[in-house]
Write a protein that holds these residues in place. Structure first.
Motif, PDB file in Angstrom:
ATOM      1  N   UNK A 137       0.806  -1.221   0.000  1.00  0.00           N
ATOM      2  CA  UNK A 137       0.000   0.000   0.000  1.00  0.00           C
ATOM      3  C   UNK A 137       0.839   1.271   0.000  1.00  0.00           C
ATOM      4  N   UNK A 138       1.903   1.303   0.803  1.00  0.00           N
ATOM      5  CA  UNK A 138       2.704   2.518   0.911  1.00  0.00           C
ATOM      6  C   UNK A 138       3.287   2.909  -0.451  1.00  0.00           C
ATOM      7  N   UNK A 139       3.846   1.935  -1.145  1.00  0.00           N
ATOM      8  CA  UNK A 139       4.454   2.232  -2.436  1.00  0.00           C
ATOM      9  C   UNK A 139       3.397   2.531  -3.482  1.00  0.00           C
ATOM     10  N   UNK A 142       2.241   6.120  -2.940  1.00  0.00           N
ATOM     11  CA  UNK A 142       3.270   7.036  -3.440  1.00  0.00           C
ATOM     12  C   UNK A 142       3.173   7.134  -4.957  1.00  0.00           C
ATOM     13  N   UNK A 143       2.981   5.984  -5.594  1.00  0.00           N
ATOM     14  CA  UNK A 143       2.836   5.961  -7.050  1.00  0.00           C
ATOM     15  C   UNK A 143       1.631   6.773  -7.494  1.00  0.00           C
ATOM     16  N   UNK A 144       0.509   6.628  -6.778  1.00  0.00           N
ATOM     17  CA  UNK A 144      -0.702   7.364  -7.140  1.00  0.00           C
ATOM     18  C   UNK A 144      -0.521   8.867  -6.954  1.00  0.00           C
ATOM     19  N   UNK A 145       0.167   9.262  -5.881  1.00  0.00           N
ATOM     20  CA  UNK A 145       0.426  10.684  -5.650  1.00  0.00           C
ATOM     21  C   UNK A 145       1.351  11.253  -6.725  1.00  0.00           C
ATOM     22  N   UNK A 296      11.026   5.754  -5.904  1.00  0.00           N
ATOM     23  CA  UNK A 296      10.418   4.825  -4.947  1.00  0.00           C
ATOM     24  C   UNK A 296       9.125   4.241  -5.513  1.00  0.00           C
ATOM     25  N   UNK A 297       8.349   5.070  -6.222  1.00  0.00           N
ATOM     26  CA  UNK A 297       7.094   4.585  -6.799  1.00  0.00           C
ATOM     27  C   UNK A 297       7.343   3.483  -7.822  1.00  0.00           C
ATOM     28  N   UNK A 298       8.399   3.637  -8.634  1.00  0.00           N
ATOM     29  CA  UNK A 298       8.677   2.663  -9.687  1.00  0.00           C
ATOM     30  C   UNK A 298       9.420   1.429  -9.165  1.00  0.00           C
TER      31      UNK A 298
END
Length: 417
Positions: A137-139, A142-145, A296-298
């Protein structure tokens, strides 16, 4: 090594899944890529257990399934979460890999079951190279943001360009008013004075007093006098439908202000989430909060990559060896995660930039020297930058694996290749 790979094939069923918004299609393969069956199911959690039941039909004693999904952050995220929570092995399959299988087929086909089978074939052939799925969920958030920020930033750029066009009709010399059109002082001015007619009877003292707060008390009387002088020299620009023209400019300004506020809110949230990960990527030159969030998202949890080589392949930075017989040559890879590839490219370019002015100096002397050495060795500029990108993969991998801060390397007279 060959025997070990053979044993893995014999002990597993490989499930390639073609993902869609409303439904998914799974194809089951054995370790020799022979199709055993296919199964279509709805994309909703209540249907996911049916995939397990179907998979069991092809499992013999001692065998386990391995699932391959292309899109674990979009339509396939819910399925990936379900599978991981049920302790299944789930691999992330880059879309370029099954697409290569489709193109290599003498008869190009495009339907769900065939797409799923192509994913399954990649799963069999490149199991050891594929990263584990990353539906944490955390990553994901971050990806969605990051995605949301990218969209807002694109809107902001478009709005700013539109504002430039509108202001040109009202203030021919507007570019000389402020250093940044989307700065707080500039936006406050054009919101209050969308056309020169609204400045009528305003003195330099009054204008300075109005701009003093949005400028953080830095606006001088000289600046106010300069603006009024430029407006006077431009002449009268008032036209028909002035009220509507004013509204358009004020609308652009309001939306730009809202967009900038949203970006600020997103970046605050990203900074907080990045801190939770323990990654300290923003301690490196050329990486701010937004860039760190992009990496971090990728990449996600770095533990899903056992080496920097695998991260390089995932990023599409590792070269491809192509040839036949005694003739072989390395070519640039066009596969891999293109978003991540672009992040490494931009970071590499920042490392070799030089400061402006007479006494220009490299921002990162180590990489600048390395870049110059590669050029001297006959590399093209693009090839030299790719070499830097590959070094940066090692740096990012180490920083994320160790949760460490960046330490700028020392420059030596001759850098090792």
């Amino acid at each position: 090594m060959h025997d070990e790979a053979e044993e893995i094939r014999l002990k597993h069923i490989f499930v390639g899944v073609d993902l869609h918004k409303k439904h998914h299609t799974a194809v089951f393969l054995n370790g020799f890529k022979r199709k055993l069956g296919e199964f279509k199911f709805d994309n909703k959690p209540s249907e996911f257990p049916k995939l397990f039941e179907e998979t069991k039909k092809y499992l013999k004693k001692g065998m386990k399934p391995i699932f391959g999904l292309e899109d674990t952050g979009g339509y396939g995220r819910a399925l990936a979460v379900f599978l991981v929570e049920n302790k299944q092995t789930v691999k992330e399959v880059n879309a370029a890999l099954p697409n290569g299988i489709r193109k290599a087929n003498p008869h190009v086909q495009k339907y769900d079951a065939w797409d799923a089978e192509c994913v399954g074939q990649v799963l069999v052939d490149q199991l050891e190279r594929l990263p584990n799925a990353n539906p944490i969920d955390r990553y994901w958030i971050i990806s969605q943001l990051v995605t949301t920020r990218t969209a807002i930033a694109g809107d902001l750029n478009a709005l700013t360009n539109q504002l430039h066009t509108q202001l040109g009709h009202h203030y021919p010399s507007y570019r000389k008013f402020f250093s940044e059109l989307d700065g707080k002082t500039s936006l406050a001015f054009f919101k209050r004075f969308p056309a020169p007619c609204h400045l009528q009877d305003w003195t330099a003292d009054q204008l300075r007093d109005f701009l003093i707060v949005p400028s953080n008390y830095s606006c001088s009387l000289k600046k106010a006098e300069q603006i009024l002088s430029l407006v006077e020299s431009d002449g009268d620009t008032k036209n028909e439908y002035q009220e509507q023209r004013d509204f358009i400019i004020q609308s652009h300004v309001r939306r730009i202000q809202n967009s900038k506020h949203e970006l600020s809110q997103i970046e605050e949230r990203l900074a907080s989430l990045i801190k939770e990960t323990g990654y300290k990527l923003d301690t490196m030159d050329g990486i701010d909060v937004v860039t760190a969030a992009g990496f971090i998202a990728e990449i996600g949890e770095i533990g899903r990559f056992t080496s920097s080589d695998k991260l390089a392949r995932f990023s599409g930075i590792a070269p491809l060896l192509v040839g036949s017989g005694d003739n072989h040559k390395h070519y640039k890879s066009k596969q891999g995660n293109r978003n991540l590839h672009e992040l490494f490219y931009r970071l590499a370019v920042r490392q070799i930039n030089v400061t402006r002015g007479k006494d220009s100096k490299p921002k990162n002397p180590y990489y600048y020297e390395y870049y110059q050495q590669k050029l001297s060795a006959g590399k093209t500029k693009k090839q030299a930058i790719i070499c830097i990108m590959r070094k940066l993969v090692d740096v990012i991998f180490a920083m994320m694996k160790n949760r460490s801060v960046y330490v700028k390397p020392e420059v030596v007279s001759k850098l090792a290749g």
